[in-house]
Design a protein around this motif. Structure first.
Motif, PDB file in Angstrom:
ATOM      1  N   GLN A   1       0.832  -1.195   0.000  1.00  0.00           N
ATOM      2  CA  GLN A   1       0.000   0.000   0.000  1.00  0.00           C
ATOM      3  C   GLN A   1       0.869   1.247   0.000  1.00  0.00           C
ATOM      4  N   VAL A   2       0.612   2.118  -0.958  1.00  0.00           N
ATOM      5  CA  VAL A   2       1.383   3.353  -1.061  1.00  0.00           C
ATOM      6  C   VAL A   2       0.912   4.338   0.001  1.00  0.00           C
ATOM      7  N   GLN A   3       1.875   4.896   0.708  1.00  0.00           N
ATOM      8  CA  GLN A   3       1.568   5.925   1.688  1.00  0.00           C
ATOM      9  C   GLN A   3       2.590   7.042   1.610  1.00  0.00           C
ATOM     10  N   LEU A   4       2.081   8.262   1.555  1.00  0.00           N
ATOM     11  CA  LEU A   4       2.897   9.448   1.700  1.00  0.00           C
ATOM     12  C   LEU A   4       2.282  10.223   2.859  1.00  0.00           C
ATOM     13  N   VAL A   5       2.995  10.338   3.948  1.00  0.00           N
ATOM     14  CA  VAL A   5       2.446  10.927   5.163  1.00  0.00           C
ATOM     15  C   VAL A   5       3.278  12.143   5.558  1.00  0.00           C
ATOM     16  N   GLU A   6       2.617  13.298   5.520  1.00  0.00           N
ATOM     17  CA  GLU A   6       3.283  14.542   5.891  1.00  0.00           C
ATOM     18  C   GLU A   6       3.174  14.782   7.392  1.00  0.00           C
ATOM     19  N   SER A   7       4.167  15.462   7.937  1.00  0.00           N
ATOM     20  CA  SER A   7       4.146  15.864   9.346  1.00  0.00           C
ATOM     21  C   SER A   7       4.959  17.136   9.502  1.00  0.00           C
ATOM     22  N   GLY A   8       4.792  17.775  10.657  1.00  0.00           N
ATOM     23  CA  GLY A   8       5.603  18.947  10.970  1.00  0.00           C
ATOM     24  C   GLY A   8       4.944  20.289  10.731  1.00  0.00           C
ATOM     25  N   GLY A   9       3.717  20.291  10.257  1.00  0.00           N
ATOM     26  CA  GLY A   9       3.039  21.557  10.026  1.00  0.00           C
ATOM     27  C   GLY A   9       2.586  22.195  11.328  1.00  0.00           C
ATOM     28  N   GLY A  10       1.951  23.354  11.197  1.00  0.00           N
ATOM     29  CA  GLY A  10       1.433  24.027  12.375  1.00  0.00           C
ATOM     30  C   GLY A  10       1.383  25.525  12.188  1.00  0.00           C
ATOM     31  N   LEU A  11       1.329  26.218  13.310  1.00  0.00           N
ATOM     32  CA  LEU A  11       1.220  27.671  13.340  1.00  0.00           C
ATOM     33  C   LEU A  11       2.569  28.261  13.741  1.00  0.00           C
ATOM     34  N   VAL A  12       3.015  29.262  12.988  1.00  0.00           N
ATOM     35  CA  VAL A  12       4.283  29.917  13.278  1.00  0.00           C
ATOM     36  C   VAL A  12       4.162  31.395  12.974  1.00  0.00           C
ATOM     37  N   GLN A  13       4.921  32.203  13.660  1.00  0.00           N
ATOM     38  CA  GLN A  13       4.903  33.641  13.407  1.00  0.00           C
ATOM     39  C   GLN A  13       5.747  33.965  12.182  1.00  0.00           C
ATOM     40  N   ALA A  14       5.410  35.060  11.558  1.00  0.00           N
ATOM     41  CA  ALA A  14       6.179  35.525  10.410  1.00  0.00           C
ATOM     42  C   ALA A  14       7.653  35.676  10.805  1.00  0.00           C
ATOM     43  N   GLY A  15       8.515  35.242   9.910  1.00  0.00           N
ATOM     44  CA  GLY A  15       9.946  35.258  10.181  1.00  0.00           C
ATOM     45  C   GLY A  15      10.468  33.980  10.795  1.00  0.00           C
ATOM     46  N   GLY A  16       9.557  33.118  11.221  1.00  0.00           N
ATOM     47  CA  GLY A  16       9.950  31.872  11.866  1.00  0.00           C
ATOM     48  C   GLY A  16      10.248  30.770  10.879  1.00  0.00           C
ATOM     49  N   SER A  17      10.475  29.569  11.433  1.00  0.00           N
ATOM     50  CA  SER A  17      10.858  28.409  10.628  1.00  0.00           C
ATOM     51  C   SER A  17      10.008  27.204  10.989  1.00  0.00           C
ATOM     52  N   LEU A  18       9.883  26.316  10.019  1.00  0.00           N
ATOM     53  CA  LEU A  18       9.243  25.020  10.217  1.00  0.00           C
ATOM     54  C   LEU A  18       9.949  24.020   9.333  1.00  0.00           C
ATOM     55  N   ARG A  19       9.928  22.763   9.750  1.00  0.00           N
ATOM     56  CA  ARG A  19      10.429  21.696   8.891  1.00  0.00           C
ATOM     57  C   ARG A  19       9.326  20.673   8.671  1.00  0.00           C
ATOM     58  N   LEU A  20       8.953  20.509   7.421  1.00  0.00           N
ATOM     59  CA  LEU A  20       7.989  19.484   7.056  1.00  0.00           C
ATOM     60  C   LEU A  20       8.723  18.195   6.705  1.00  0.00           C
ATOM     61  N   SER A  21       8.090  17.087   7.031  1.00  0.00           N
ATOM     62  CA  SER A  21       8.613  15.773   6.661  1.00  0.00           C
ATOM     63  C   SER A  21       7.549  15.015   5.903  1.00  0.00           C
ATOM     64  N   CYS A  22       7.993  14.138   5.024  1.00  0.00           N
ATOM     65  CA  CYS A  22       7.088  13.268   4.276  1.00  0.00           C
ATOM     66  C   CYS A  22       7.700  11.876   4.264  1.00  0.00           C
ATOM     67  N   ALA A  23       7.002  10.931   4.874  1.00  0.00           N
ATOM     68  CA  ALA A  23       7.455   9.548   4.892  1.00  0.00           C
ATOM     69  C   ALA A  23       6.728   8.780   3.792  1.00  0.00           C
TER      70      ALA A  23
END
Length: 126
Positions: A1-23
């Motif tokens: 079964q094919v799965q692409l699962v994203e994680s790491g999103g959310g709320l951040v203030q302008a100028g900030g950073s986030l890292r998204l992952s996809c398994a």
């Protein structure tokens, strides 16, 4: 079964950073180019970044160039693709999608991809 699962999103203030992952699992995704797209409310899904099978070649939308970095880890059974996002702006707010392409190039259009994740929300507050 094919799965692409994203994680790491959310709320951040302008100028900030986030890292998204996809398994990605269920196929030999080390043989696939991988990409990130995003879709804001009322807008079409747009290309963000893509990376070749080996990780040597990358491609970015002009709107994120210099702020976002795509990378990948080709482990044996699960490929993980990352999107490091920095200097975030409110206009980066969208649902972000991971995608996989079996083609031998790095596509910038949705039609170039064969598998998609469910998407994850990223919200940047001003």
């Amino acid at each position: 079964q094919v799965q692409l699962v994203e994680s790491g999103g959310g709320l951040v203030q302008a100028g900030g950073s986030l890292r998204l992952s996809c398994a990605a699992s269920g196929r030999t995704f080390s043989n696939y180019a991988m990409g990130w797209f995003r879709q804001a409310p009322g807008k079409e899904r747009e290309f963000v970044a893509a990376i070749s099978r080996s990780g040597v070649s990358t491609n970015y939308a002009d709107s994120v160039k210099g702020r976002f970095t795509i990378s990948r880890d080709n482990a044996k059974n699960t490929v993980t693709v990352y999107l490091q996002m920095g200097s975030l702006k409110p206009e980066d707010t969208a649902v972000y999608y991971c995608a996989a392409s079996r083609g031998g190039f790095v596509p910038r259009t949705t039609g170039g991809y064969d598998y998609w994740g469910q998407g994850i929300q990223v919200t940047v507050s001003s």
